[in-house]
Design a protein around this motif. Structure first.
Motif, PDB file in Angstrom:
ATOM      1  N   ARG A  55       0.838  -1.200   0.000  1.00 10.63           N
ATOM      2  CA  ARG A  55       0.000   0.000   0.000  1.00 10.63           C
ATOM      3  C   ARG A  55       0.872   1.248   0.000  1.00 10.63           C
ATOM      4  O   ARG A  55       2.044   1.190   0.349  1.00 10.63           O
ATOM      5  N   SER A  56       0.279   2.361  -0.370  1.00 10.58           N
ATOM      6  CA  SER A  56       0.949   3.658  -0.253  1.00 10.58           C
ATOM      7  C   SER A  56       0.589   4.240   1.102  1.00 10.58           C
ATOM      8  O   SER A  56      -0.567   4.168   1.519  1.00 10.58           O
ATOM      9  N   VAL A  57       1.583   4.824   1.767  1.00 16.15           N
ATOM     10  CA  VAL A  57       1.342   5.462   3.058  1.00 16.15           C
ATOM     11  C   VAL A  57       1.984   6.841   3.075  1.00 16.15           C
ATOM     12  O   VAL A  57       2.868   7.139   2.279  1.00 16.15           O
ATOM     13  N   GLU A  58       1.524   7.628   4.024  1.00 13.42           N
ATOM     14  CA  GLU A  58       2.073   8.950   4.244  1.00 13.42           C
ATOM     15  C   GLU A  58       2.500   9.014   5.702  1.00 13.42           C
ATOM     16  O   GLU A  58       1.717   8.669   6.593  1.00 13.42           O
ATOM     17  N   ILE A  59       3.737   9.428   5.933  1.00 14.81           N
ATOM     18  CA  ILE A  59       4.279   9.507   7.291  1.00 14.81           C
ATOM     19  C   ILE A  59       4.738  10.941   7.511  1.00 14.81           C
ATOM     20  O   ILE A  59       5.482  11.489   6.690  1.00 14.81           O
ATOM     21  N   THR A  60       4.307  11.563   8.600  1.00 19.24           N
ATOM     22  CA  THR A  60       4.697  12.932   8.914  1.00 19.24           C
ATOM     23  C   THR A  60       5.533  12.926  10.186  1.00 19.24           C
ATOM     24  O   THR A  60       5.203  12.247  11.149  1.00 19.24           O
ATOM     25  N   PHE A  61       6.635  13.687  10.157  1.00 22.41           N
ATOM     26  CA  PHE A  61       7.530  13.794  11.307  1.00 22.41           C
ATOM     27  C   PHE A  61       8.151  15.181  11.320  1.00 22.41           C
ATOM     28  O   PHE A  61       7.910  15.974  10.414  1.00 22.41           O
ATOM     29  N   ARG A  62       8.972  15.483  12.301  1.00 20.18           N
ATOM     30  CA  ARG A  62       9.630  16.786  12.425  1.00 20.18           C
ATOM     31  C   ARG A  62      11.081  16.690  11.973  1.00 20.18           C
ATOM     32  O   ARG A  62      11.805  15.770  12.355  1.00 20.18           O
ATOM     33  N   ALA A  63      11.503  17.660  11.164  1.00 22.92           N
ATOM     34  CA  ALA A  63      12.888  17.715  10.688  1.00 22.92           C
ATOM     35  C   ALA A  63      13.801  18.144  11.832  1.00 22.92           C
ATOM     36  O   ALA A  63      13.480  19.082  12.557  1.00 22.92           O
ATOM     37  N   VAL A  64      14.901  17.439  11.986  1.00 18.07           N
ATOM     38  CA  VAL A  64      15.880  17.824  13.006  1.00 18.07           C
ATOM     39  C   VAL A  64      17.277  17.984  12.418  1.00 18.07           C
ATOM     40  O   VAL A  64      18.225  18.203  13.145  1.00 18.07           O
ATOM     41  N   GLY A  65      17.410  17.870  11.103  1.00 19.02           N
ATOM     42  CA  GLY A  65      18.698  18.121  10.468  1.00 19.02           C
ATOM     43  C   GLY A  65      19.637  16.930  10.397  1.00 19.02           C
ATOM     44  O   GLY A  65      20.780  17.072  10.008  1.00 19.02           O
ATOM     45  N   GLY A  66      19.176  15.756  10.772  1.00 17.11           N
ATOM     46  CA  GLY A  66      20.023  14.569  10.658  1.00 17.11           C
ATOM     47  C   GLY A  66      20.147  14.144   9.205  1.00 17.11           C
ATOM     48  O   GLY A  66      19.418  14.609   8.333  1.00 17.11           O
ATOM     49  N   LEU A  67      21.082  13.270   8.928  1.00 14.24           N
ATOM     50  CA  LEU A  67      21.296  12.813   7.561  1.00 14.24           C
ATOM     51  C   LEU A  67      20.742  11.422   7.310  1.00 14.24           C
ATOM     52  O   LEU A  67      20.848  10.895   6.209  1.00 14.24           O
ATOM     53  N   ARG A  68      20.162  10.795   8.333  1.00 15.82           N
ATOM     54  CA  ARG A  68      19.611   9.455   8.194  1.00 15.82           C
ATOM     55  C   ARG A  68      18.367   9.372   9.073  1.00 15.82           C
ATOM     56  O   ARG A  68      18.401   9.734  10.235  1.00 15.82           O
ATOM     57  N   TRP A  69      17.251   8.883   8.476  1.00 16.41           N
ATOM     58  CA  TRP A  69      15.998   8.749   9.211  1.00 16.41           C
ATOM     59  C   TRP A  69      15.453   7.349   8.999  1.00 16.41           C
ATOM     60  O   TRP A  69      15.393   6.852   7.880  1.00 16.41           O
ATOM     61  N   TRP A  70      15.071   6.663  10.084  1.00 13.93           N
ATOM     62  CA  TRP A  70      14.531   5.305  10.027  1.00 13.93           C
ATOM     63  C   TRP A  70      13.014   5.343   9.967  1.00 13.93           C
ATOM     64  O   TRP A  70      12.370   6.084  10.711  1.00 13.93           O
ATOM     65  N   PHE A  71      12.449   4.507   9.115  1.00 14.05           N
ATOM     66  CA  PHE A  71      10.999   4.378   9.002  1.00 14.05           C
ATOM     67  C   PHE A  71      10.439   3.683  10.249  1.00 14.05           C
ATOM     68  O   PHE A  71      11.113   2.842  10.846  1.00 14.05           O
ATOM     69  N   PRO A  72       9.172   3.966  10.603  1.00 13.72           N
ATOM     70  CA  PRO A  72       8.556   3.315  11.755  1.00 13.72           C
ATOM     71  C   PRO A  72       7.995   1.929  11.445  1.00 13.72           C
ATOM     72  O   PRO A  72       7.420   1.291  12.323  1.00 13.72           O
ATOM     73  N   CYS A  73       8.137   1.460  10.192  1.00 15.01           N
ATOM     74  CA  CYS A  73       7.623   0.146   9.816  1.00 15.01           C
ATOM     75  C   CYS A  73       8.539  -0.472   8.767  1.00 15.01           C
ATOM     76  O   CYS A  73       9.382   0.207   8.188  1.00 15.01           O
ATOM     77  N   ALA A  74       8.373  -1.758   8.562  1.00 14.28           N
ATOM     78  CA  ALA A  74       9.140  -2.466   7.527  1.00 14.28           C
ATOM     79  C   ALA A  74       8.216  -3.520   6.938  1.00 14.28           C
ATOM     80  O   ALA A  74       7.340  -4.020   7.636  1.00 14.28           O
ATOM     81  N   PRO A  75       8.368  -3.875   5.692  1.00 13.79           N
ATOM     82  CA  PRO A  75       9.334  -3.403   4.704  1.00 13.79           C
ATOM     83  C   PRO A  75       8.852  -2.133   3.990  1.00 13.79           C
ATOM     84  O   PRO A  75       7.666  -1.809   4.000  1.00 13.79           O
ATOM     85  N   VAL A  76       9.809  -1.428   3.380  1.00 11.52           N
ATOM     86  CA  VAL A  76       9.533  -0.255   2.568  1.00 11.52           C
ATOM     87  C   VAL A  76      10.139  -0.524   1.197  1.00 11.52           C
ATOM     88  O   VAL A  76      11.322  -0.843   1.089  1.00 11.52           O
ATOM     89  N   ASP A  77       9.317  -0.417   0.143  1.00 10.54           N
ATOM     90  CA  ASP A  77       9.776  -0.704  -1.217  1.00 10.54           C
ATOM     91  C   ASP A  77      10.297   0.526  -1.945  1.00 10.54           C
ATOM     92  O   ASP A  77      11.241   0.431  -2.723  1.00 10.54           O
TER      93      ASP A  77
END
Length: 188
Positions: A55-77
């Motif tokens: 399925r397609s999903v939309e995830i909203t979070f706050r930017a903190v300036g990091g260079l790597r962000w982990w998804f809250p679920c798996a798998p991601v295609d």
């Protein structure tokens, strides 16, 4: 995380009936069984952080300036869009400066250096992604069938009764497959 399209059933009524030795031509309870299977699938997906169907999903979070962000679920295609909120407007960011890594087991977005220069620190960021398994893992199919079967035998209506009534065996199957992201943000 918000699903953008209809969620496909991980276990269909006919498969459930075969697993419980119920005649497939008996259709009186089919609508109830569909509801039970959908509710059980929601419990398993929430309990494992694993979308079981694509399925397609939309995830909203706050930017903190990091260079790597982990998804809250798996798998991601795939990642199909990244936007940030500038006041009341959503501004699209270039996907060419983002890489999806380890999408099957520990999905994360890696951002190019300078990617966040146009984004205000703490701004809302919205990622649209394709998530979910190509094939439902067998232990999680079994968890759905166990939960729905228990509810069916107990006469529980998924629209009216608590969905948290889950057997010990189902909890063990979910715990074995649970995805938990190691961190949310990291510097490269």
């Amino acid at each position: 995380m918000k699903a953008l399209d209809t969620i496909t059933a991980a276990v269909v009524v006919a498969d459930f009936k075969r697993s419980r030795h119920i005649e497939t031509d008996e259709t009186a309870d089919d609508a109830l069984l569909e509801g039970l299977l959908a509710a059980a699938q929601a419990v398993v997906e929430t309990g494992t952080n694993r979308p079981l169907t694509a399925r397609s999903v939309e995830i909203t979070f706050r930017a903190v300036g990091g260079l790597r962000w982990w998804f809250p679920c798996a798998p991601v295609d795939a990642v199909t869009k990244i936007e940030w909120q500038d006041g009341s407007t959503w501004v699209e960011l270039p996907l060419a400066d983002v890489a999806l890594e380890q999408g099957d087991d520990e999905p994360q977005l890696v951002f190019a250096s300078g990617f966040w220069s146009s984004v205000s620190d703490g701004a809302a960021v919205r990622v649209t992604a394709e998530v979910g398994a190509d094939e439902v893992p067998q232990p999680l199919r079994e968890a759905i069938i166990l939960i729905a079967g228990d509810w069916y035998e107990a006469g529980i209506n998924p629209d009216k009764d608590k969905r948290e009534m889950v057997s010990f065996g189902s909890r063990i199957l979910m715990r074995q497959s649970r995805y938990s992201r190691p961190v949310e943000w990291a510097a490269a």
